[in-house]
Design a protein around this motif. Structure first.
Motif, mmCIF file in Angstrom:
data_model
loop_
_atom_site.group_PDB
_atom_site.id
_atom_site.type_symbol
_atom_site.label_atom_id
_atom_site.label_comp_id
_atom_site.label_asym_id
_atom_site.label_seq_id
_atom_site.Cartn_x
_atom_site.Cartn_y
_atom_site.Cartn_z
ATOM 1 N N LEU A 1 0.824 -1.216 0.000
ATOM 2 C CA LEU A 1 0.000 0.000 0.000
ATOM 3 C C LEU A 1 0.857 1.263 0.000
ATOM 4 C CD1 LEU A 1 -2.918 -0.768 2.481
ATOM 5 C CD2 LEU A 1 -3.102 -0.216 0.066
ATOM 6 N N TYR B 1 2.363 1.691 -3.449
ATOM 7 C CA TYR B 1 1.347 2.152 -4.390
ATOM 8 C C TYR B 1 1.039 3.637 -4.174
ATOM 9 C CZ TYR B 1 -3.136 2.923 -6.603
ATOM 10 O OH TYR B 1 -4.152 3.437 -7.359
ATOM 11 N N GLY B 2 0.912 4.040 -2.931
ATOM 12 C CA GLY B 2 0.618 5.443 -2.639
ATOM 13 C C GLY B 2 1.722 6.377 -3.083
ATOM 14 N N ASN C 1 -2.177 9.489 -3.946
ATOM 15 C CA ASN C 1 -2.743 8.851 -2.764
ATOM 16 C C ASN C 1 -1.792 8.893 -1.574
ATOM 17 O OD1 ASN C 1 -5.053 8.168 -4.186
ATOM 18 N ND2 ASN C 1 -4.122 6.296 -4.965
ATOM 19 N N VAL D 1 -3.230 6.847 1.258
ATOM 20 C CA VAL D 1 -3.006 5.404 1.106
ATOM 21 C C VAL D 1 -1.580 5.058 1.532
ATOM 22 C CG1 VAL D 1 -2.876 3.514 -0.560
ATOM 23 C CG2 VAL D 1 -4.730 5.159 -0.700
ATOM 24 N N GLY E 1 -0.637 2.594 4.645
ATOM 25 C CA GLY E 1 0.247 1.460 4.402
ATOM 26 C C GLY E 1 1.471 1.490 5.298
#
Length: 64
Positions: A21, A24-25, A31, A34, A38
């Motif tokens: 997470l 990805y953020g 994000n 996010v 994470g």
């Protein structure tokens, strides 16, 4: 410092999912929330203590 309230399997999953997470953020750049969630999830996995679980009264049984 704190008593561990997260099992070994749960710790592993928290570190893996939290790292994913967070990555990805950071990669998506939109994000940041996010990424922060994470990072917190991965941190609780590394430490082995979850404040939310402690507030809910979760305790691990001591090994005999």
């Amino acid at each position: 410092m704190f008593a561990t309230n997260v099992t070994a399997i749960e710790r592993l999953l928290r570190v893996l999912l939290g790292g994913g997470l967070a990555a990805y953020g950071v990669v998506s750049l939109d994000n940041i929330i996010v990424a922060a969630v994470g990072a917190c999830l991965a941190l609780t996995g590394l430490i082995g203590f979850c404040p939310a679980c402690a507030l809910a009264g979760r305790r691990l049984k001591p090994k005999s």
